[in-house]
Design an enzyme around this catalytic site. Structure first.
Site, short mmCIF file in Angstrom:
data_model
loop_
_atom_site.label_atom_id
_atom_site.label_comp_id
_atom_site.label_asym_id
_atom_site.label_seq_id
_atom_site.Cartn_x
_atom_site.Cartn_y
_atom_site.Cartn_z
N GLU A 1 0.82 -1.20 0.00
CA GLU A 1 0.00 0.00 0.00
C GLU A 1 0.86 1.26 0.00
O GLU A 1 1.93 1.28 0.61
CB GLU A 1 -0.89 0.04 1.25
N CYS B 1 2.79 8.43 2.06
CA CYS B 1 3.19 7.43 3.05
C CYS B 1 3.59 6.17 2.30
O CYS B 1 2.80 5.61 1.54
CB CYS B 1 2.04 7.14 4.01
N CYS C 1 -3.68 1.43 8.19
CA CYS C 1 -2.55 0.93 7.41
C CYS C 1 -2.61 -0.59 7.29
O CYS C 1 -2.73 -1.29 8.28
CB CYS C 1 -1.25 1.36 8.09
#
Length: 356
Positions: free
Chosen positions: A92, A105, A341
């Site tokens: 991700e 991120c 996350c």
């Protein structure tokens, strides 16, 4: 020959690689400019680079290896990318919009072995480390996405807080920093980059000795060993007696402020008692400390945890402030998509198992 990512080479490494193969030094500067300033996606697009050099590059490297599997867009402008690596693994990457710029991120590992009991990233154990090139390519893919929108936007900030423990992939992480910080490339300033660790004390010493201005964040989440071990298995290896001296060393060596991440879990670590303990723990370093209080994003597999009430969050925050601790409550991003996350990755893997 197995090809590797061209983004895995620093400018010096690219120069050395090309000159060792008979190319002039200026070729490396040309290639670097095409990669990071003009941001081409194929070596053949490097118009002023000679055919011999192009052939060398095509034989040994690739530019694009990540494949977009899923792209989730939030109403607040946050975009979460699920990328498939060449070996089929999923990672991700998240683009977030702030008033100070665009922040990305990045993920540093496929899966995570740290085992924080609230975290979606640790639902799937670590498969492998990402190469430096695979980490850089996350930034480049997001930048290419921005370029395609034609608004002349650029990634300005980086947080290394995605799936995995960055300090467990230390060498590749450092190469990533050298590439994105290079002034002739993406030129993302060191002070605009933050790396977060769950508390690998030995690597904090190493990072302090790097003499760089990249920001450090430490995932604390509890002010005492008993509670921290309950929440974070890493505390067994690096309890507060080992972690805090490493932090003191970092502060003394760098004189740079540390951010302490603290996820608030309802009726677990969000009482006034824990706030007082946290203030006491940081009292001798409060001039260089900032506590980032994080409202918990619920994860289906960790239903033992709930988000703290607004009242508890405010009381915790005010207790820290009264004791001289700089702190704030994190502004949520992407709350209408898979915000936690590792959540999107975990869901996609489950979906793939069902369909296969």
């Amino acid at each position: 020959m197995n090809k590797t990512s061209i983004y895995g080479l620093t400018s010096d490494q690219l120069t050395a690689w090309l000159t060792e193969r008979g190319q002039k030094k200026f070729r490396a500067a040309q290639v670097w400019d095409w990669l990071y300033k003009k941001r081409v996606t194929d070596f053949s697009q490097m118009k002023n680079v000679n055919t011999e050099c192009i052939a060398l590059l095509e034989e040994s490297f690739y530019i694009q290896s990540l494949k977009e599997e899923v792209v989730q867009k939030s109403e607040d402008g946050t975009i979460k990318f699920l990328f498939k690596l060449q070996d089929g693994n999923l990672i991700e990457t998240v683009l977030m919009r702030f008033n100070y710029g665009l922040s990305v991120c990045v993920t540093t590992q496929v899966g995570c072995n740290i085992g924080c009991t609230f975290c979606a990233s640790g639902l799937l154990k670590k498969n492998r480390d990402l190469s430096g090139g695979e980490i850089v390519e996350q930034i480049m893919n997001v930048q290419h996405h921005l370029d395609s929108m034609g608004k002349d936007e650029r990634v300005s900030h980086i947080v290394v807080m995605g799936i995995g423990e960055p300090f467990d992939n230390y060498s590749n992480m450092m190469d990533f920093f050298r590439v994105i910080n290079d002034q002739k490339g993406l030129s993302i300033g060191a002070r605009h980059i933050t790396v977060s660790t769950s508390g690998l004390a030995n690597k904090i010493y190493d990072f302090a000795d790097e003499d760089i201005q990249i920001n450090l964040a430490v995932s604390l989440h509890a002010p005492n060993n008993e509670l921290r071990t309950q929440i974070m298995k890493i505390n067994r290896a690096y309890p507060l007696e080992k972690l805090m001296p490493a932090i003191d060393y970092y502060l003394e060596k760098t004189n740079r402020r540390i951010t302490f991440e603290y996820i608030l879990l309802k009726d677990v670590n969000d009482h006034k008692e824990e706030a007082i303990q946290l203030a006491n723990l940081l009292s001798n370093k409060r001039h260089l400390s900032y506590v980032n209080l994080i409202p918990y994003n619920p994860v289906d597999e960790h239903n033992q945890y709930e988000r703290s009430t607004k009242k508890a969050i405010v009381e915790f925050y005010e207790t820290l402030l009264k004791r001289g601790i700089n702190c704030g409550v994190r502004v949520e991003q992407g709350s209408d998509i898979d915000a936690a996350c590792g959540q999107l990755r975990s869901k996609q893997i489950k979906k793939d198992k069902v369909t296969n």
